[in-house]
Design an enzyme around this catalytic site. Structure first.
Site, PDB file in Angstrom:
ATOM      1  N   SER A  68       0.822  -1.222   0.000  1.00  0.00           N
ATOM      2  CA  SER A  68       0.000   0.000   0.000  1.00  0.00           C
ATOM      3  C   SER A  68       0.847   1.260   0.000  1.00  0.00           C
ATOM      4  CB  SER A  68      -0.887   0.041   1.247  1.00  0.00           C
ATOM      5  OG  SER A  68      -1.781  -1.022   1.243  1.00  0.00           O
TER       6      SER A  68
HETATM    7  N1  SAH Z   1      -2.131  -4.107   4.236  1.00  0.00           N
HETATM    8  C1  SAH Z   1      -1.277  -4.389   3.089  1.00  0.00           C
HETATM    9  C2  SAH Z   1      -2.003  -4.252   1.772  1.00  0.00           C
HETATM   10  C3  SAH Z   1      -2.994  -5.247   1.600  1.00  0.00           C
HETATM   11  S1  SAH Z   1      -3.748  -5.284   0.012  1.00  0.00           S
HETATM   12  C4  SAH Z   1      -0.067  -3.498   3.123  1.00  0.00           C
HETATM   13  O1  SAH Z   1       0.259  -2.974   4.162  1.00  0.00           O
HETATM   14  O2  SAH Z   1       0.614  -3.334   2.135  1.00  0.00           O
HETATM   15  C5  SAH Z   1      -5.257  -6.089   0.496  1.00  0.00           C
HETATM   16  C6  SAH Z   1      -5.145  -7.525   0.900  1.00  0.00           C
HETATM   17  O3  SAH Z   1      -6.446  -7.953   1.292  1.00  0.00           O
HETATM   18  C7  SAH Z   1      -4.708  -8.480  -0.211  1.00  0.00           C
HETATM   19  O4  SAH Z   1      -3.593  -9.187   0.225  1.00  0.00           O
HETATM   20  C8  SAH Z   1      -5.925  -9.406  -0.384  1.00  0.00           C
HETATM   21  O5  SAH Z   1      -5.572 -10.738  -0.692  1.00  0.00           O
HETATM   22  C9  SAH Z   1      -6.582  -9.316   0.983  1.00  0.00           C
HETATM   23  N2  SAH Z   1      -8.000  -9.669   1.044  1.00  0.00           N
HETATM   24  C10 SAH Z   1      -8.988  -9.431   0.150  1.00  0.00           C
HETATM   25  N3  SAH Z   1     -10.178  -9.897   0.595  1.00  0.00           N
HETATM   26  C11 SAH Z   1      -9.934 -10.477   1.816  1.00  0.00           C
HETATM   27  C12 SAH Z   1     -10.738 -11.133   2.779  1.00  0.00           C
HETATM   28  N4  SAH Z   1     -12.055 -11.327   2.594  1.00  0.00           N
HETATM   29  N5  SAH Z   1     -10.158 -11.582   3.910  1.00  0.00           N
HETATM   30  C13 SAH Z   1      -8.833 -11.411   4.121  1.00  0.00           C
HETATM   31  N6  SAH Z   1      -8.008 -10.785   3.246  1.00  0.00           N
HETATM   32  C14 SAH Z   1      -8.548 -10.319   2.106  1.00  0.00           C
END
Ligand code: SAH
Length: 218
Positions: A68
């Site tokens: 992110s």
């Molecule tokens: N927090 C991370 C960015 C995450 S991107 C950072 O610091 O960089 C969002 C993430 O949410 C992805 O890895 C995706 O696989 C996950 N995701 C999507 N839907 C989800 C769900 N229902 N439960 C858990 N994770 C989920």
């Protein structure tokens, strides 16, 4: 891929500059800025891309995954008003950068990821960096009822609606921060739980997240 866990002066300097950029963009919470200045974001990058690690941009980091944008991480973290000892549920572990920021602020973090490869990798890497959240694999759109209630819940993927199950899993006085919208853009929403069935909702700025995929999601 060549991952190294060394924090050089060059990276420390770049990190300080990132903090200044975030301040200029409107992040005001000193504690949040302080931890952004402490967590080595370049640890999440192949060494070839260390020069990208402290730019305020999201970045592809392999396995079809993106770390992110620092501004987004700072923005969501600021809205959570983390206090030492807060029990925080993070939905969407990804690479775990946001997780590290929450831990550094003194939160006890429960983090859930639905993609097994990411879950396995982050579960291995974070403790090696010295960060120890509780890792879960599964659909976080339903929360993690077994460990509820939480003081704070953060969703790091874009949701079509606010899942009620998440509100149920908050303590009274607790805060949920979740991007809500369609696939293209989402508004950041904060929900403060003011009573057993009472909530105060605020709709804030527009962002673009990857979709929250699951039972109470897309
Ligand atoms: N927090 C991370 C960015 C995450 S991107 C950072 O610091 O960089 C969002 C993430 O949410 C992805 O890895 C995706 O696989 C996950 N995701 C999507 N839907 C989800 C769900 N229902 N439960 C858990 N994770 C989920």
């Amino acid at each position: 891929m060549a991952y190294k866990y060394i924090d050089n002066y060059r990276e420390q300097g770049a990190r300080k500059k990132l903090v200044e950029i975030l301040k200029k963009k409107g992040i005001a919470d000193e504690r949040v800025l302080n931890v952004i200045g402490m967590v080595p974001r370049h640890f999440f990058f192949d060494e070839t891309f260390w020069n990208q690690a402290y730019k305020d941009i999201a970045f592809p980091i392999g396995a079809g995954q993106t770390i992110s944008q620092p501004y987004t991480v700072a923005y969501q973290t600021e809205l959570l008003h983390i206090k030492t000892g807060d029990k925080v549920l993070e939905i969407g572990t990804g690479c775990g950068y946001q997780t590290c920021i929450l831990l550094k602020l003194g939160a006890k973090v429960y983090t859930i990821e639905r993609q097994e490869k990411l879950y396995e990798r982050t579960k291995q890497v974070l403790p090696f960096m010295g960060y120890k959240p509780n890792f879960f694999l599964g659909d976080g759109s339903k929360g993690i009822p077994e460990h509820a209630p939480y003081n704070k819940i953060i969703v790091t993927a874009g949701a079509p609606i606010i899942p009620d199950t998440l509100l149920t899993q908050l303590v009274i006085g607790g805060i949920l921060v979740i991007p809500v919208g369609d696939e293209k853009s989402q508004k950041m929403v904060t929900v403060l739980k003011t009573g057993e069935y009472d909530y105060e909702e605020h709709v804030l700025d527009t962002f673009r997240f990857v979709p929250l995929v699951g039972d109470k999601a897309w």
